[in-house]
Design an enzyme around this catalytic site. Structure first.
Site, PDB file in Angstrom:
ATOM      1  N   ASP A 327     -11.207 -35.924  74.296  1.00 30.58           N
ATOM      2  CA  ASP A 327     -11.124 -36.331  75.679  1.00 30.58           C
ATOM      3  C   ASP A 327     -11.895 -35.264  76.456  1.00 30.58           C
ATOM      4  O   ASP A 327     -12.039 -34.144  75.979  1.00 30.58           O
ATOM      5  CB  ASP A 327      -9.651 -36.351  76.100  1.00 30.58           C
ATOM      6  CG  ASP A 327      -9.474 -36.880  77.497  1.00 30.58           C
ATOM      7  OD1 ASP A 327     -10.067 -37.919  77.791  1.00 30.58           O
ATOM      8  OD2 ASP A 327      -8.748 -36.251  78.279  1.00 30.58           O
ATOM      9  N   ASP A 520      -5.426 -33.919  76.382  1.00 33.97           N
ATOM     10  CA  ASP A 520      -4.468 -33.089  77.114  1.00 33.97           C
ATOM     11  C   ASP A 520      -3.227 -33.872  77.505  1.00 33.97           C
ATOM     12  O   ASP A 520      -2.363 -33.364  78.199  1.00 33.97           O
ATOM     13  CB  ASP A 520      -5.123 -32.471  78.347  1.00 33.97           C
ATOM     14  CG  ASP A 520      -5.619 -33.533  79.322  1.00 33.97           C
ATOM     15  OD1 ASP A 520      -5.523 -34.734  78.995  1.00 33.97           O
ATOM     16  OD2 ASP A 520      -6.088 -33.158  80.394  1.00 33.97           O
ATOM     17  N   ASP A 524      -4.134 -40.006  78.191  1.00 30.91           N
ATOM     18  CA  ASP A 524      -4.558 -40.269  76.822  1.00 30.91           C
ATOM     19  C   ASP A 524      -3.432 -40.146  75.795  1.00 30.91           C
ATOM     20  O   ASP A 524      -3.685 -40.118  74.600  1.00 30.91           O
ATOM     21  CB  ASP A 524      -5.762 -39.396  76.427  1.00 30.91           C
ATOM     22  CG  ASP A 524      -5.504 -37.923  76.649  1.00 30.91           C
ATOM     23  OD1 ASP A 524      -4.336 -37.531  76.648  1.00 30.91           O
ATOM     24  OD2 ASP A 524      -6.486 -37.176  76.804  1.00 30.91           O
TER      25      ASP A 524
HETATM   26  P1  ADP Z   1     -10.839 -38.067  81.303  1.00 27.05           P
HETATM   27  O1  ADP Z   1     -11.074 -39.160  80.335  1.00 27.05           O
HETATM   28  O2  ADP Z   1     -12.094 -37.311  81.578  1.00 27.05           O
HETATM   29  O3  ADP Z   1      -9.718 -37.171  80.918  1.00 27.05           O
HETATM   30  P2  ADP Z   1      -9.212 -39.677  83.120  1.00 27.05           P
HETATM   31  O4  ADP Z   1      -9.076 -40.883  82.248  1.00 27.05           O
HETATM   32  O5  ADP Z   1      -8.017 -38.829  83.276  1.00 27.05           O
HETATM   33  O6  ADP Z   1     -10.476 -38.774  82.703  1.00 27.05           O
HETATM   34  O7  ADP Z   1      -9.706 -40.141  84.537  1.00 27.05           O
HETATM   35  C1  ADP Z   1     -10.868 -40.923  84.683  1.00 27.05           C
HETATM   36  C2  ADP Z   1     -11.329 -41.024  86.106  1.00 27.05           C
HETATM   37  O8  ADP Z   1     -10.359 -41.692  86.884  1.00 27.05           O
HETATM   38  C3  ADP Z   1     -11.525 -39.695  86.788  1.00 27.05           C
HETATM   39  O9  ADP Z   1     -12.808 -39.158  86.538  1.00 27.05           O
HETATM   40  C4  ADP Z   1     -11.333 -40.076  88.241  1.00 27.05           C
HETATM   41  O10 ADP Z   1     -12.502 -40.613  88.753  1.00 27.05           O
HETATM   42  C5  ADP Z   1     -10.276 -41.143  88.177  1.00 27.05           C
HETATM   43  N1  ADP Z   1      -8.921 -40.622  88.383  1.00 27.05           N
HETATM   44  C6  ADP Z   1      -7.937 -40.581  87.477  1.00 27.05           C
HETATM   45  N2  ADP Z   1      -6.818 -40.049  87.998  1.00 27.05           N
HETATM   46  C7  ADP Z   1      -7.121 -39.721  89.277  1.00 27.05           C
HETATM   47  C8  ADP Z   1      -6.405 -39.124  90.344  1.00 27.05           C
HETATM   48  N3  ADP Z   1      -5.142 -38.716  90.215  1.00 27.05           N
HETATM   49  N4  ADP Z   1      -7.042 -38.959  91.522  1.00 27.05           N
HETATM   50  C9  ADP Z   1      -8.315 -39.335  91.655  1.00 27.05           C
HETATM   51  N5  ADP Z   1      -9.036 -39.890  90.691  1.00 27.05           N
HETATM   52  C10 ADP Z   1      -8.468 -40.106  89.527  1.00 27.05           C
HETATM   53 MG    MG Z   2      -7.796 -36.685  80.407  1.00 27.58          MG
END
Ligand code: ADP
Ligand code: MG
Length: 624
Positions: A327, A520, A524
């Protein structure tokens, strides 16, 4: 040595002296029998008792039964032949017990060294009452209490420093030898040791929910999740011992009966003796003890490096890892975003950040924490209501009665607002207020210092395929991936999309290769549990990750993945060495015994020797 082990040692020495003394005494007949019985019973009475108990309970075939039958049989044979040679039976018991003693010492030692490593359980917490410090049971401390940790003491409960600054030694938790400095407002985790000056801490969790309790639970339960090799060994022992006993019986009966049928001398004594030797040789203790011990030592060695493996089965899977899926946020990157710019804002920039931070106040996503940090003021939660987090998209909440949506362009389209695209590289947080677009905040994350090294180390450790998944924009994903040397990237995935991707990777892979997912635990956790082996970063923060993962990296250091794989490979190598070595020597001795080329002396030396070597080999797994 503990008391029981010392007693055993005394019994062994006493029996040995008696046995040697008797060898010089010219005794024979019934007197010799009685005298020799003394050292025999001294060293072996507990084995005889256990064998009898086993028979009564219906669990006949164990090591004690083998040893008891073999030695009682040898004594009976000597009586029958009138040779008065009981030394052999005593020696077999004696060496068997020496082996047992050694084994219990080695097991105790490796267990102790693991518990020492994990010697992080705090015994008390200090609270201030009427100006004096009182020691109380950490279980009795309520969330939000103020506790005092003096230099040299362990932090008993997770919390936040309210006054004081100090450095903490977290080496028992993370394997990280550099001290970590903390000051007012910093989070501290239980199990670390305060080194320099007094800290006052406001507890954030109950003791049972604190890091230290969680880790101890994990370590204590690790041995209950058995690997395939361990399963194999215990199943093996279940069929093996009875089979050997039947083999011995056939060896004692068939050849003499055959001789009788052919009209020859049956030679009972010699065949019964061979059968008894067969029993001694076949004792499976080296395998039964050294395999679990190797895994135990492997888990211990890993935890010394700050890698918690939840069971020996995971060590086994880890050793076959060929695909590692990462991730991005919080795993390869630090997850602490800085605001790089604010564009198209329909209000003061500070206002936009304030709305965003308030709307995000209940989320545990790294983006949310970063926005709150950028806001920099205490969050007044009474201004926020109706929070709805759309995982992988963002959040929607009511702030001061206005509806605020804060997230990526998918979230904007979801609520029917057309976001203004941004050309900056970075993660874009669009904000909409009361259904109209209010601007976006560009934030960017930094790649962890040794993430690139970690990827290289994985390739060197034989990982063939490294993949990065992220919910972030493609532009950001590509730049992170290329700076790390990852060639396979999938971006703009929702949490369910990550599961689908991992499932298709699982379908594509070849038979014995295993897929590890490293995350983390934020957005996920489902993937962590879906993959062959889930490795969680952020153990020092995210509870979901600790729950869902099979392996937890205590210091969030991606470098530790390659270390974990190396440890698991070494451990498995040791396990296989021991299996092959022990079974090989046994088979050879059994053959020699059946042919009448091995006597009981050789048998017991082979047994104890194999066990000692196997146990010493097992303990190597503790060192990396
Ligand atoms: P990653 O796969 O990089 O860990 P996430 O799946 O956690 O990313 O999140 C993907 C996208 O969703 C982020 O890049 C953001 O654009 C949006 N996002 C997720 N959670 C939030 C939040 N709490 N506030 C704002 N944007 C969010
Ligand atoms: Mg993440």
């Amino acid at each position: 040595m503990n008391k029981k082990q010392r007693m055993m040692l005394i019994r062994i020495i006493a029996a040995f002296i008696m046995m040697v003394a008797l060898a010089f005494l010219p005794v024979s007949g019934p007197l010799a029998f009685v005298l020799y019985l003394l050292p025999y019973l001294t060293v072996g009475y507990d084995i005889l008792l256990k064998a009898i108990k086993g028979i009564i309970r219906g669990q006949v075939f164990d090591e004690c039964f083998l040893m008891a039958t073999a030695t009682v049989g040898a004594i009976a044979l000597a009586l029958y032949e009138g040779t008065s040679d009981y030394t052999e039976a005593i020696a077999v018991m004696l060496f068997y017990q020496i082996g047992e003693l050694f084994q219990s010492y080695a097991v105790g030692k490796s267990r102790r060294s693991i518990t020492e490593l994990m010697d992080i359980r705090p015994d008390y917490a200090n609270v201030e009452r009427d100006g004096t410090l009182v020691k109380v049971d950490p279980d009795d401390i309520e969330v939000g209490s103020i506790i005092v940790v003096q230099p040299g003491e362990k932090v008993p409960i997770d919390g936040i420093v309210v006054s004081g600054s100090s450095s903490l030694n977290t080496s028992a938790l993370t394997g990280e030898s550099l001290p970590r400095s903390v000051e007012e407002g910093d989070e501290v985790i239980s199990g670390s040791i305060n080194m320099t000056s007094v800290l006052r801490i406001r507890t954030e969790k109950e003791f049972g929910e604190s890091t230290v309790s969680k880790i101890l639970d994990l370590v204590e339960n690790a041995s209950s999740r058995k690997s395939k090799s361990e399963d194999f060994i215990s199943k093996f022992a279940r069929v093996y011992t009875p089979a050997v006993c039947i083999g011995a019986l056939l060896l004692a009966l068939l050849p003499p009966l055959l001789s009788i049928a052919l009209g020859n001398d049956p030679g009972w004594e010699s065949w019964v003796y061979r059968a008894l030797t067969f029993l001694v040789i076949s004792c499976p203790c080296a395998l039964v003890i050294s395999i679990p011990l190797s895994f135990f030592a492997g888990i211990g060695g890993a935890s010394r490096e700050g890698i918690l493996v939840k069971g020996s089965n995971y060590l086994e899977t880890l050793s076959k890892t060929r695909i590692v899926v990462f991730d991005k946020t919080g795993t390869l990157t630090k997850g602490s975003f800085e605001v790089e710019g604010i564009h198209h804002s329909t209000m003061e920039n500070e206002m936009l950040v304030e709305y965003a931070a308030l709307a995000e106040s209940s989320s545990s996503h790294p983006i949310s924490r970063s926005l709150q940090k950028a806001y920099g003021k205490e969050i007044d939660r009474s201004r926020v209501s109706g929070v709805e987090e759309i995982s992988g998209n963002g959040v929607i909440a009511k702030v001061d009665g206005r509806s605020v949506a804060c997230g990526n362009d998918k979230l904007m389209r979801h609520i029917g607002v057309e976001p203004i695209p941004c050309h900056s590289a970075g993660t874009i947080i669009h904000v909409a207020i009361d259904g109209s677009y209010a601007g976006h905040i560009v934030i960017s994350d930094i790649v962890k210092d040794d993430a690139a090294d970690a990827i290289r180390a994985l390739r060197k450790a034989g990982v063939e395929r490294i993949v990065m998944l992220t919910g972030d924009r493609e532009k950001v994903a590509r730049s992170v991936a290329s700076s790390l040397g990852i060639d396979e990237v999938y971006s703009e995935l929702l949490p369910s999309g990550k599961v689908d991707k991992v499932e298709s990777l699982l379908r594509d892979k070849s038979g014995s290769a295993r897929l590890a997912f490293v995350g983390d635990g934020i957005n996920d956790a489902p993937v962590l549990s879906r993959s062959d082996i889930g490795i969680a970063m952020g153990a020092l923060g995210s509870d979901a990750a600790i729950e869902a993962a099979d392996v937890v990296l205590m210091d969030d250091d991606p470098m530790k993945i390659a270390t974990a794989i190396r440890i698991s490979r070494k451990c498995l190598r040791i396990v296989y060495q021991n299996i092959v070595f022990a079974i090989g020597i046994k088979a050879l001795c059994l053959l020699l015994g059946a042919l009448g080329l091995a006597d009981m002396w050789l048998a017991i030396f082979a047994d104890v020797g194999v066990m000692v070597i196997a146990v010493l080999n097992a303990i190597r797994a503790l060192r990396i």
